[in-house]
Design an enzyme around this catalytic site. Structure first.
Site, PDB file in Angstrom:
ATOM      1  CG  ASN A  12      -0.249   0.005   2.508  1.00 15.65           C
ATOM      2  OD1 ASN A  12       0.766  -0.676   2.672  1.00 15.65           O
ATOM      3  ND2 ASN A  12      -0.738   0.781   3.450  1.00 15.65           N
ATOM      4  CE  LYS A 127       5.077 -12.390  -1.313  1.00 16.03           C
ATOM      5  NZ  LYS A 127       4.544 -11.734  -0.131  1.00 16.03           N
ATOM      6  CE  LYS A 211       6.902  -5.669   3.099  1.00 12.41           C
ATOM      7  NZ  LYS A 211       5.795  -6.556   3.246  1.00 12.41           N
ATOM      8  CE  LYS A 273       2.478  -7.376   6.616  1.00 13.94           C
ATOM      9  NZ  LYS A 273       3.391  -7.415   5.469  1.00 13.94           N
TER      10      LYS A 273
END
Ligand code: ADP
Ligand code: MG
Length: 312
Positions: A12, A127, A211, A273
């Protein structure tokens, strides 16, 4: 206290088209430059799901319809996305720095991230990349192109590729040297270009390193104090999207591990995360991680919002 901070930017922060991205990165640059202005050393990492998907799809379409256009392998698409996103980010951060009369140099390092060729991920693609599709469109792509398609966190269907774990960063010494000399560095874009090592050769493989994991690995390699993951939600929740949803301002390692086991965090979005945050926070005393939204980054860093993950 001046800190070395790796900031990982989510999708985003970048948008879905060059116009949108160029506009959005101007906003993204502000909280980044706030940190730099406070005297912190900032290393930027970012995702590339929509961008590498767009490049891949565009190149694929062109190679099928224009005789002179070669097929573009997936790792090369990843490299293109690092250049494209890095260009916009370094452009916007440079401008925001200059607007505040700061002159430190900003540069993107095209980054190869070494993965294990025997990583189990190659047998099980997870992914999500590229555009969102309806179920019907997704099944058609699966049949026609052999893509693996899955439903992504209630938001639609997407193509999935393997997501191996990062083992090392080939350009780590370059990044470290630049950071030590006061440069603002954009690195491990899109999780880095996944490569496997064969003797002196690094060979690109069709995969996307998350990432969040690559940012955590880079933070460990650079001996950073703080890993900040900026995404679309202000905090991490348990029972996410349910009636008894609960937003968390802190998360101990034990709690995080318990909630991960109980399946509170969606694989491919929040789970990596939390995993990356836990791995980094555990890796050395004093290290901590923060998960919050780009919009609330400033308040998050001031301890007013976000989810802090640290050894307690
Ligand atoms: P990014 O591009 O920043 O990596 P992702 O879409 O991969 O963003 O991951 C962030 C998303 O994870 C949030 O927007 C939210 O929809 C989803 N999510 C899944 N589980 C949770 C949870 N337990 N708490 C908060 N958000 C969650
Ligand atoms: Mg993500």
């Amino acid at each position: 206290m001046k800190q070395k901070i790796v900031v990982a930017l989510g999708g985003n922060a970048l948008g879905n088209s060059p116009d949108e991205q160029l506009k959005l990165v101007k906003e993204t640059a502000k909280p980044i430059v706030d940190l730099i202005q406070e005297g912190h050393q900032v290393i930027l990492a970012h995702g590339n799901g929509p961008q590498v998907g767009m490049i891949n799809l565009g190149m694929e379409t062109a190679s099928k319809s224009v005789a002179a256009t070669p097929e573009m392998p997936f790792p090369e698409c990843g490299a293109m996305s690092q250049g494209y996103i890095g260009y916009h980010l370094q452009n916007a951060i440079r401008e925001e720095l200059l607007n505040r009369e700061m002159t430190m140099p900003v540069a993107t390092v095209v980054t190869q991230v070494i993965v294990d060729k025997d990583d189990q991920a190659f047998k099980n693609p997870t992914k999500p990349i590229g555009a969102f599709y309806s179920k019907d469109e997704a099944l058609k792509l699966q049949a026609e192109k052999g893509f693996d398609m899955v439903e992504d966190a209630g938001r639609g269907w997407r193509r999935v590729v393997p997501s191996p774990i990062p083992v090392d960063v080939a350009e780590k010494t370059t990044v470290k040297t630049l950071v030590d000399n006061g440069h603002v560095v954009i690195t491990v874009g899109g999780g880095g270009i996944p490569v496997v090592q064969e003797g002196n050769r690094l060979i690109g493989v069709p995969a996307v390193i998350d990432k969040d994991f690559a940012s955590g690995k880079m933070a460990e390699i650079l001996d950073a104090d703080y890993l900040i993951i900026l995404t679309a939600v202000e905090q991490v929740a348990i029972n996410y999207g349910k009636a008894d949803e609960k937003w968390l301002s802190t998360l101990s390692i034990d709690e995080a591990e318990q909630y991960m086991n109980e399946g509170h965090f969606a694989p491919g979005s929040m789970l990596p995360k939390v995993k990356a945050a836990v791995t980094f926070a555990k890796s050395k005393p004093g290290r901590k991680a923060l998960i919050t939204s780009l919009e609330r980054a400033k308040e998050g860093i001031q301890g007013k919002t976000g989810t802090v993950i640290m050894v307690q």
